[in-house]
Design an enzyme around this catalytic site. Structure first.
Site, PDB file in Angstrom:
ATOM      1  CG  ASP A   3      -1.936  -1.030   1.284  1.00 48.82           C
ATOM      2  OD1 ASP A   3      -1.902  -1.927   0.437  1.00 48.82           O
ATOM      3  OD2 ASP A   3      -2.799  -0.975   2.185  1.00 48.82           O
TER       4      ASP A   3
ATOM      5  CB  SER B  32      -2.847   2.174   4.522  1.00 47.54           C
ATOM      6  OG  SER B  32      -2.199   1.125   3.871  1.00 47.54           O
TER       7      SER B  32
ATOM      8  CG  ASP C 103      -7.055   1.947   4.999  1.00 47.03           C
ATOM      9  OD1 ASP C 103      -6.013   1.588   5.587  1.00 47.03           O
ATOM     10  OD2 ASP C 103      -7.703   1.195   4.265  1.00 47.03           O
TER      11      ASP C 103
ATOM     12  CD  GLU D 161      -8.895  -3.470   2.963  1.00 46.11           C
ATOM     13  OE1 GLU D 161      -8.287  -3.633   4.033  1.00 46.11           O
ATOM     14  OE2 GLU D 161      -8.598  -4.062   1.905  1.00 46.11           O
TER      15      GLU D 161
END
Length: 473
Positions: free
Chosen positions: A86, A164, A247, A342
């Protein structure tokens, strides 16, 4: 075990035979004292009706991730011995790629291919104008091992992995990083976290000079977003539930600062549980569709997964010092469809707000969607806070279904808006980590996606260099 919860489970068990015999939705509702209802909770929803259209729609090439030539794929030369997956660029407040003293910067998760628990954030940089994968240099890890202890933050001290996030180039010329603090010590507890990353520049390199203002922001309130304690109380991993709060994606609008992030809904905006299967708002279309689809779902092997599915793209407002100001309603939720949406990503383009998310078919409860299917879904609104409507009528933007063992398998697709035009650059990573002795997870070739109003399409013959961020000249 909670007495009320035990009684509810016992009621469900007594009616299992009737379900297997073909009991209707109405009979099941009566047995569980649950009547069909319609409640949106004031948020947008990824509906079962829309998702059921995708298996046929995804055959159209304008939604398919391009095929890549495996013989051309390179490891990142400056990331020797590391898988890199990522990634996210340093962005300006409007989402375009920032120019930091003549460089583009990408933050990425990286680690030892032989150690799945080795997950840290590294900083890569490339001179503006260069595009080849070999031009990406590696400044190393953003955080030292001691930073999480020096921060004097009660949550940070238990961090075991860095997950992330996003990064913004502030108006005063600073780099502000947002990411997910993951704690394997606390049943996968996830916390939205931030730090200022100090970087010095020369004609030939960028150097990380430590971090400051390193702190936790938000780890769930239980009411709007599920927290880890609720996950634990439900039975943690043994329950089949999937707790997410990660995220964080930074965005600004009208002078206000926000984070949009992956989460699960809380107790006040459509929590998980069997009662969610009776909410017409999660199904979409019509009452007759609800009756047909809910009866089918109640008798399927996906019923339990659907009960637990309450994915969301959440939102919080930040103070000017990047602390929590206000918990806000989700921008969109995926109750009964999937527990995991996500890589929240939102930006304004040509007067409209576009919201994107990645998801895996293996986590979904939709007939016709397989475990190999990988998606980017997208939604559009006239305002940042919604309501959001699906792009391309269903939300389908990108689809990929390669065998995970394929070297050109891609995931974590991320839309990078450009300074001009209707095209965005799609970045991702390629090759699953640890699958090959000589091929590492690496920046995938980027490509272009065209956005016009409520429609998108992959631009033909638009494959770019691995990791390329812009097409601006």
């Amino acid at each position: 075990m909670n007495i009320k919860k035990f009684a509810k489970q016992a009621t469900v068990l007594t009616f299992t035979t009737a379900l297997l015999a073909g009991g209707a939705t109405q009979a099941f509702a009566k047995e569980t004292n649950q009547k069909p209802y319609k409640e949106t909770y004031g948020i947008s929803h990824i509906t079962r009706h829309d998702m059921l259209q995708i298996p046929e729609q995804q055959k159209n090439e304008k939604y398919q991730v391009p095929e890549f030539d495996p013989s051309t794929i390179k490891n990142i030369s400056s990331a020797k011995g590391l898988d890199v997956w990522d990634s996210w660029p340093l962005q300006n407040a409007d989402g375009t790629v920032a120019n930091y003293h003549g460089y583009h910067i990408v933050f990425a998760l990286a680690g030892d291919p032989k150690n799945a628990d080795d997950t840290s954030i590294y900083m890569f940089y490339q001179k503006v104008g260069e595009t080849s994968i070999d031009s990406w240099k590696n400044a190393g890890r953003v955080f030292k091992d001691s930073d999480k202890f020096d921060a004097n933050d009660s949550i940070l001290k238990d961090q075991t992995q860095e997950w992330s996030g996003s990064a913004t180039f502030t108006s005063d010329g600073k780099i502000r990083l947002f990411y997910t603090d993951f704690s394997g010590k606390h049943y996968g507890k996830q916390t939205l976290t931030t730090a200022q990353v100090n970087v010095s520049a020369s004609d030939s390199s960028l150097n990380i000079n430590g971090v400051e203002d390193y702190k936790s922001i938000f780890d769930g309130d239980g009411k709007t977003y599920q927290n880890v304690q609720q996950f634990i109380d439900e039975g943690n991993y043994s329950s089949g539930d999937n707790h997410t709060l990660r995220d964080p994606h930074y965005v600004e609008d009208k002078g206000h600062k926000y984070l949009v992030f992956e989460a699960n809904t809380g107790t006040e905006d459509g929590y998980q549980g069997e009662e969610s299967l009776f909410n017409k708002a999660y199904y979409g279309k019509s009452t007759s569709f609800f009756r047909q689809e809910s009866q089918k779902l109640l008798q399927s092997d996906k019923k339990r997964t659907a009960e637990l599915a309450n994915g969301a793209l959440g939102m919080i407002e930040l103070n000017d010092d990047y602390t929590l100001k206000k918990v806000m309603k989700p921008l969109i939720a995926s109750n009964t469809v999937t527990d995991e949406i996500e890589r929240a990503n939102v930006f304004k383009m040509n007067g409209k707000w576009y919201l994107f998310t990645d998801s895996r078919g293996s986590k979904m409860t939709i007939d016709g969607i397989t475990s190999n299917d990988i998606y980017m879904l997208g939604y559009v609104s006239n305002s940042l806070t919604g309501p959001y409507k699906p792009l391309n009528k269903t939300g389908l933007v990108l689809k990929m279904d390669l065998d995970p063992n394929d070297v050109t398998f891609t995931y974590s697709h991320f839309a990078v808006p450009q300074a001009k035009g209707n095209n965005v650059v799609i970045t991702s990573y390629m090759t699953n980590r640890g699958f090959y002795a000589d091929k590492q997870s690496t920046f995938a070739p980027s490509f272009l996606l065209n956005i016009k109003g409520k429609k998108t399409s992959v631009v033909k013959d638009s494959i770019l260099e691995q990791g390329q961020l812009t097409v601006n000249k």
